[in-house]
Design an enzyme around this catalytic site. Structure first.
Site, mmCIF file in Angstrom:
data_model
loop_
_atom_site.group_PDB
_atom_site.id
_atom_site.type_symbol
_atom_site.label_atom_id
_atom_site.label_comp_id
_atom_site.label_asym_id
_atom_site.label_seq_id
_atom_site.Cartn_x
_atom_site.Cartn_y
_atom_site.Cartn_z
ATOM 1 N N ASP A 135 0.822 -1.213 0.000
ATOM 2 C CA ASP A 135 0.000 0.000 0.000
ATOM 3 C C ASP A 135 0.855 1.261 0.000
ATOM 4 O OD1 ASP A 135 -2.396 -1.319 0.040
ATOM 5 O OD2 ASP A 135 -2.509 -1.400 2.230
ATOM 6 N N GLY A 213 -16.851 4.287 4.749
ATOM 7 C CA GLY A 213 -15.555 3.636 4.636
ATOM 8 C C GLY A 213 -15.012 3.358 6.010
ATOM 9 N N ARG A 215 -11.908 3.230 9.102
ATOM 10 C CA ARG A 215 -11.099 4.296 9.706
ATOM 11 C C ARG A 215 -9.614 4.057 9.407
ATOM 12 N NH1 ARG A 215 -9.626 5.710 15.427
ATOM 13 N NH2 ARG A 215 -9.685 7.983 15.517
ATOM 14 N N ARG A 220 -10.527 11.248 8.824
ATOM 15 C CA ARG A 220 -11.950 11.088 8.489
ATOM 16 C C ARG A 220 -12.862 11.410 9.682
ATOM 17 N NH1 ARG A 220 -11.338 5.470 4.866
ATOM 18 N NH2 ARG A 220 -9.901 6.414 3.380
ATOM 19 N N VAL A 259 -21.853 0.494 1.589
ATOM 20 C CA VAL A 259 -22.697 1.104 0.558
ATOM 21 C C VAL A 259 -21.952 1.055 -0.775
ATOM 22 C CG1 VAL A 259 -23.744 3.300 -0.157
ATOM 23 C CG2 VAL A 259 -23.815 2.629 2.242
ATOM 24 N N SER A 279 -6.649 6.762 -1.538
ATOM 25 C CA SER A 279 -7.762 5.796 -1.501
ATOM 26 C C SER A 279 -8.292 5.572 -2.917
ATOM 27 C CB SER A 279 -8.885 6.344 -0.626
ATOM 28 O OG SER A 279 -10.048 5.567 -0.813
ATOM 29 N N PHE A 280 -8.594 4.309 -3.237
ATOM 30 C CA PHE A 280 -9.110 4.006 -4.580
ATOM 31 C C PHE A 280 -10.458 4.663 -4.849
ATOM 32 C CE2 PHE A 280 -6.548 -0.054 -3.981
ATOM 33 C CZ PHE A 280 -5.469 0.455 -4.681
ATOM 34 N N ARG A 281 -11.117 5.073 -3.773
ATOM 35 C CA ARG A 281 -12.458 5.651 -3.878
ATOM 36 C C ARG A 281 -12.550 6.865 -4.828
ATOM 37 N NH1 ARG A 281 -12.441 5.880 0.880
ATOM 38 N NH2 ARG A 281 -14.123 4.607 1.682
HETATM 39 N N1 UDP Z 1 -16.032 1.002 0.027
HETATM 40 C C1 UDP Z 1 -17.292 1.051 -0.539
HETATM 41 N N2 UDP Z 1 -18.378 1.075 0.280
HETATM 42 C C2 UDP Z 1 -18.276 1.056 1.623
HETATM 43 C C3 UDP Z 1 -16.992 1.012 2.209
HETATM 44 C C4 UDP Z 1 -15.881 1.007 1.373
HETATM 45 O O1 UDP Z 1 -17.438 1.072 -1.757
HETATM 46 O O2 UDP Z 1 -19.309 1.076 2.291
HETATM 47 C C5 UDP Z 1 -14.864 0.997 -0.846
HETATM 48 C C6 UDP Z 1 -14.157 2.338 -0.783
HETATM 49 O O3 UDP Z 1 -14.694 3.245 -1.667
HETATM 50 C C7 UDP Z 1 -12.718 1.994 -1.054
HETATM 51 C C8 UDP Z 1 -12.598 0.573 -0.505
HETATM 52 O O4 UDP Z 1 -13.910 0.063 -0.392
HETATM 53 O O5 UDP Z 1 -12.450 2.003 -2.426
HETATM 54 C C9 UDP Z 1 -11.892 0.527 0.837
HETATM 55 O O6 UDP Z 1 -12.429 1.552 1.662
HETATM 56 P P1 UDP Z 1 -11.879 1.893 3.097
HETATM 57 O O7 UDP Z 1 -12.537 3.134 3.567
HETATM 58 O O8 UDP Z 1 -12.033 0.687 3.972
HETATM 59 O O9 UDP Z 1 -10.322 2.098 2.908
HETATM 60 P P2 UDP Z 1 -9.499 3.147 2.010
HETATM 61 O O10 UDP Z 1 -8.944 2.309 0.886
HETATM 62 O O11 UDP Z 1 -10.392 4.228 1.554
HETATM 63 O O12 UDP Z 1 -8.434 3.623 2.919
#
Ligand code: UDP
Length: 389
Positions: A135, A213, A215, A220, A259, A279-281
């Site tokens: 990561d 997501g 923590r 956040r 979600v 974050s991939f989000r």
């Molecule tokens: N995720 C999602 N829905 C949720 C929780 C997480 O789609 O309810 C996706 C989020 O967008 C991310 C990945 O799962 O791409 C991991 O999210 P998390 O917040 O656990 O970790 P991050 O990679 O953001 O640090």
């Protein structure tokens, strides 16, 4: 370029019949108006100065390759490569075929990367790479690490790591209950999330901030706490991740259910935060045609620099308080058209410049330029195994 949002304004400070504080009230209104004007000015300036990039050959992201490779313009020697190799997985492309060392710590991540490498291998010169699938990046200038050409998916300006498009564009992304084998293919998400955006046009979206997501960073917390205090303004809740042990890990509340990205489109204001690294989000949020609030500007993926604050998203400082965040959401509630315009530009940018073709194109450009810097003869390593798709 992150504005520090002042939290000193409060329009609800006085009721109309409280004459004694009307002067104070006027002062706060004035400050609030000045603050709003400043934000509008920032947006105006950013939009006027913005020069859109051409939709051809992943040209939008070219400067990132130039910048990441600049420290190596004196040449990538065998010694530099060996130093990098100790921190990463070794790959070779020899006579158009892809090879990898047997051991890969995260097989799904390697597979996600290999999908692209196999696709471009035929047209590549012989080369070898030290590719980090962890990561976090590896070679930190600020900590005095000697430079080495390690490829990583994310970094800050403090690192020498060379950014590559993350495995999760294809596979190997974080697994959550909704996406048990990883968040999955970007090309498919582009279609399904943008379809969901059509079901949730701007006028139908809820006027609320939204985040779901785990923590992975305490940056956040402010939004999650604001959501607990003002659930009509923000819905931001922590979910479990693999490291979850008790409610302590979800800031003393039971974990919320997850979600899907598609369901995010129901809300006008979507929040992105760093996690362990970027974050991939982030990229998914734009596809909803919602307004993206991007917190912090340190952690990058290769496509982040092409997105401009106020043009494509709203920048927020990671130190923003609950009051600061509230003020910014309220600003966009009052300036709905401005919000919609930024949301649309953000969507179009990602739609036009972050296609699966752009990802492949970036890999191709990056490796061609990398190969030109190599000063030694790359000799086939017989300990590596051939990779097929
Ligand atoms: N995720 C999602 N829905 C949720 C929780 C997480 O789609 O309810 C996706 C989020 O967008 C991310 C990945 O799962 O791409 C991991 O999210 P998390 O917040 O656990 O970790 P991050 O990679 O953001 O640090």
């Amino acid at each position: 370029v992150i504005v520090s949002v002042s939290s000193s304004t409060n329009n609800e400070f006085c009721s109309k019949d409280q004459k004694s504080c009307s002067e104070e009230h006027n002062k706060y209104s004035r400050e609030s108006n000045n603050w709003s004007l400043k934000i509008k000015e920032q947006i105006n300036t950013a939009v006027n100065e913005y020069v859109p990039c051409k939709v051809e050959n992943c040209s939008c992201h070219k400067s990132v390759i130039d910048e990441d490779l600049a420290p190596f313009k004196g040449g990538i020697t065998k010694e530099l490569f060996d130093r990098a190799r100790a921190k990463a997985t070794k790959y070779q492309i020899i006579d158009g075929k892809l090879y990898r060392e047997e051991e890969c710590h995260f097989p799904a991540r390697c597979a996600g990367v290999e999908h692209y490498l196999v696709a471009i291998a035929a047209k590549m010169p012989n080369l070898e790479l030290a590719l980090n699938t962890r990561d976090w990046p590896q070679i930190n200038k600020a900590w005095g690490h000697p430079k080495a050409p390690v490829l990583s998916f994310s970094k800050t300006k403090d690192y020498y790591d060379i950014m590559y498009p993350a495995w999760s564009f294809w596979e190997g992304g974080p697994a959550i209950s909704l996406y048990p084998t990883g968040i999955g293919r970007w090309d498919k998400h582009r279609i399904s999330i943008s379809k969901s955006a059509e079901k949730w046009p701007w006028e139908k979206k809820e006027n609320k901030g939204f985040f779901r997501g785990s923590r992975t960073s305490d940056e956040r917390d402010a939004l999650v706490l604001l959501s607990r205090a003002e659930p009509d303004l923000v819905d931001a809740q922590y979910t479990k991740n693999q490291a979850w042990k008790s409610d302590m890990d979800t800031l003393y509340a039971p974990p919320a259910s997850e979600v899907s990205f598609e369901e995010h489109c129901k809300y006008k204001y979507l929040f992105n935060y760093r996690g362990v690294a970027a974050s991939f989000r982030f990229k998914h949020l734009f596809l909803c045609k919602s307004l993206v609030f991007h917190v912090g500007d340190q952690w990058l993926e290769f496509f982040y620099p092409s997105l401009k604050p106020w043009v494509h998203y709203v920048p927020i400082s990671p130190r923003a308080s609950q009051e600061d965040i509230k003020q910014l959401i309220n600003f966009f509630k009052e300036n709905d058209e401005l919000a919609n315009e930024i949301a649309n530009r953000g969507f179009l940018h990602i739609w036009d410049h972050l296609t699966d073709k752009d990802v492949k194109c970036y890999w191709r450009r990056l490796l061609k330029k990398y190969a030109k810097l190599v000063t030694y003869d790359v000799v086939k390593d017989n300990d590596l195994k051939l990779i097929y798709e």
